[in-house]
Design an enzyme around this catalytic site. Structure first.
Site, PDB file in Angstrom:
ATOM      1  CG  HIS A 157       0.415  -3.853   5.296  1.00  0.00           C
ATOM      2  ND1 HIS A 157      -0.486  -3.561   4.455  1.00  0.00           N
ATOM      3  CD2 HIS A 157       1.132  -5.392   4.911  1.00  0.00           C
ATOM      4  CE1 HIS A 157      -0.850  -4.647   3.371  1.00  0.00           C
ATOM      5  NE2 HIS A 157      -0.178  -5.702   3.598  1.00  0.00           N
ATOM      6  NE  ARG A 166      -5.823   0.140   0.313  1.00  0.00           N
ATOM      7  CZ  ARG A 166      -5.549  -1.145   1.404  1.00  0.00           C
ATOM      8  NH1 ARG A 166      -6.008  -0.592   2.635  1.00  0.00           N
ATOM      9  NH2 ARG A 166      -6.858  -2.127   1.663  1.00  0.00           N
ATOM     10  CE1 TYR A 199     -16.133  -6.234   7.385  1.00  0.00           C
ATOM     11  CE2 TYR A 199     -14.207  -6.389   6.668  1.00  0.00           C
ATOM     12  CZ  TYR A 199     -15.391  -5.696   6.011  1.00  0.00           C
ATOM     13  OH  TYR A 199     -15.513  -5.402   5.294  1.00  0.00           O
ATOM     14  CG  ASN A 234      -2.848  -7.128   1.817  1.00  0.00           C
ATOM     15  OD1 ASN A 234      -1.706  -7.231   1.347  1.00  0.00           O
ATOM     16  ND2 ASN A 234      -3.592  -6.731   3.129  1.00  0.00           N
ATOM     17  CG  HIS A 282      -1.962  -1.174   1.009  1.00  0.00           C
ATOM     18  ND1 HIS A 282      -2.050  -1.999   1.950  1.00  0.00           N
ATOM     19  CD2 HIS A 282      -2.674  -1.839   0.029  1.00  0.00           C
ATOM     20  CE1 HIS A 282      -3.226  -2.724   2.000  1.00  0.00           C
ATOM     21  NE2 HIS A 282      -3.383  -2.914   0.646  1.00  0.00           N
ATOM     22  NE  ARG A 312      -4.146   4.290   2.767  1.00  0.00           N
ATOM     23  CZ  ARG A 312      -5.261   4.889   2.578  1.00  0.00           C
ATOM     24  NH1 ARG A 312      -6.163   5.852   2.036  1.00  0.00           N
ATOM     25  NH2 ARG A 312      -6.613   4.303   2.816  1.00  0.00           N
ATOM     26  CD  GLU A 313      -0.162   0.420   4.258  1.00  0.00           C
ATOM     27  OE1 GLU A 313       0.080  -0.380   4.498  1.00  0.00           O
ATOM     28  OE2 GLU A 313      -1.867  -0.083   3.964  1.00  0.00           O
ATOM     29  CD  GLU A 361      -1.972  -3.406   9.191  1.00  0.00           C
ATOM     30  OE1 GLU A 361      -1.444  -2.227   8.848  1.00  0.00           O
ATOM     31  OE2 GLU A 361      -2.717  -3.771   8.385  1.00  0.00           O
TER      32      GLU A 361
END
Ligand code: NAG
Ligand code: ZN
Length: 428
Positions: free
Chosen positions: A315, A245, A367, A261, A190, A192-193, A390
């Site tokens: 990430h 992203r 989720y 991803n 991604h 922007r990470e 993360e």
């Protein structure tokens, strides 16, 4: 004179072209019961082209960060009230946060770090600032040139916009052996990470430039590191849109980009990743439809023989150390072992500055995210210890993590990485 004027004009137009986020706010929202959680999850699956979820809905316990554009502030406020959601503003003006972050003030502590850890005099790349793709590639090329016995720079294919993609192989040719175990690391899926490539390049530098301090990690293991898996997106996030992203494949008319991803889905489900081309998480027409993910798949399969024991995909943000699976709430059979290693790694990490990481499976009961490269590494490539990590922070800055946190982030993650490396070395 005319040349200077031209330069000034070019600089001005480059600035003007940058996407601005004036008046955008980042809210931290917390669901207090199932119905309110589902209201947020529905917003994520149905309206993520409007509401940019900086963190995904995971569970009732985990707060969710959502960036709201000024034109939707009222609608969002309504939603918060309707569902009686706990919330607070984390970033009051995203544009100001971007500008503050770009200045990248270095903390005093950085100056006290050993020179080799904040940046070597030999390279233009350092870890007191975030660097563009060109600088990263130059660093990798120079390192490979300086250490031909340890570092090999492998091109694994081209991106949609025809950029070369790189994998760094770190392996001591003096101790080469077909029975050595291996670790694969990726990052920058991604765009922007930014902290993810900043950690990966630091890891490469530490293993190679500081080899003498800990030769065992290179002598007894082979490393394959893919520091920037989405170069087109990364370049775009520097030049055009700090919060980009996806990749840059214009497959959807006006809405460019595919989220790389879920492209890795080992078991492709519709959970989590949205099917609307304008969404931040648009997953594209088919698994491995994108050049970038197909290149990485082929590169990983070509090196992931039975000796590759660990796969870490980096990430940001949220400070999570996650195990498969992402695509289902079921746990892998060896979850206890995966959890144990994660726990040991995180304990060592926390011992450095007290930074807390949450350990668990990518999917919480509530989720189903749709899985990522760690799911595929485990389920598709057969690498037992596969994790999504993360990195910092927990949302004070989010993707706009100030540059003065790069080195602390890297020093603590290095302690975790050493635990993984030692464990992997011992697997026979
Ligand atoms: C890091 O690199 C940037 C850009 O090349 C440079 O301006 C800065 O002075 C460097 N920092 C250190 C500590 O060398
Ligand atoms: Zn990510």
């Amino acid at each position: 004179m005319r040349f200077l004027l031209l330069l000034a004009l070019l600089a001005a137009s480059a600035l003007a072209a940058q996407k601005r986020y004036d008046g955008y706010k980042v809210f931290q929202v917390k669901a207090k019961d199932l119905p309110s959680f589902h209201a947020i999850a529905q917003l994520y699956t149905e309206q993520s082209s409007i509401y940019d979820f900086w963190t995904e809905p995971r569970s009732l316990d985990d707060p969710i960060d959502i960036m709201v554009p000024p034109t939707y502030m009222q609608a969002f406020d309504q939603l918060l009230q309707t569902h009686n959601l706990h919330h607070r503003v984390k970033i009051a003006d995203v544009q100001s946060a971007i500008e503050t972050n770009l200045k990248g003030q270095a903390a005093p502590s950085v100056a006290q770090e050993p020179r080799s850890r904040s940046g070597s005099l030999r390279y233009k790349l350092n870890w007191t600032e975030y660097h563009d793709y060109t600088t990263i590639v130059l660093f990798l090329a120079e390192l490979a040139q300086n250490y031909p016995d340890i570092v090999t720079l492998i091109t694994i294919g081209k991106t949609h916009e025809n950029r070369e993609m790189y994998m760094v192989k770190i392996s001591n040719t003096q101790t080469a052996s077909p029975t050595k175990n291996a670790i694969i690391v990726d990052g920058g899926i991604h765009a922007r990470e930014w902290i993810s490539p900043a950690w990966n390049t630091w890891l490469i530098h530490e293993l190679v430039e500081n080899y003498a301090a800990h030769p065992q990690y290179v002598d007894n293991l082979d490393w394959y590191i893919l520091p920037v898996m989405n170069p087109d997106g990364y370049v775009y996030s520097f030049a055009d849109d700090r919060l980009w992203r996806k990749n840059r494949n214009p497959v959807n008319g006006p809405c460019v980009g595919i989220d790389l991803n879920p492209i890795f889905l080992f078991a492709r489900t519709e959970g989590g990743a949205a099917g609307n081309g304008c969404d931040q998480t648009y997953h594209g027409p088919a698994a491995f439809s994108e050049d970038e993910s197909a290149n990485v798949r082929d590169a990983v399969l070509s090196v992931a023989n039975g000796r590759t024991q660990a796969y870490l995909t980096y990430h940001s943000y949220g400070q999570y150390w996650l195990t498969p699976w992402g695509y289902t709430a079921d746990l892998p059979e060896d979850y206890p072992q995966l959890f144990d290693l994660a726990q040991n790694a995180v304990n060592s990490l926390t011992a450095v500055y007290g930074t807390q990481y949450t350990i668990g499976s990518s999917t919480n009961v509530l989720y189903v995210a749709s899985g990522g490269s760690d799911d595929w590494a485990k389920g598709g490539a057969g690498i037992p210890y596969s994790y999504t990590v993360e990195l910092r922070d927990t949302g004070d800055f989010g993707f706009l993590l100030p540059a003065d946190q790069i080195i602390p982030n890297n020093l603590e993650m290095w302690e975790a990485m050493k635990v993984v490396a030692e464990y992997v070395t011992g697997i026979v």
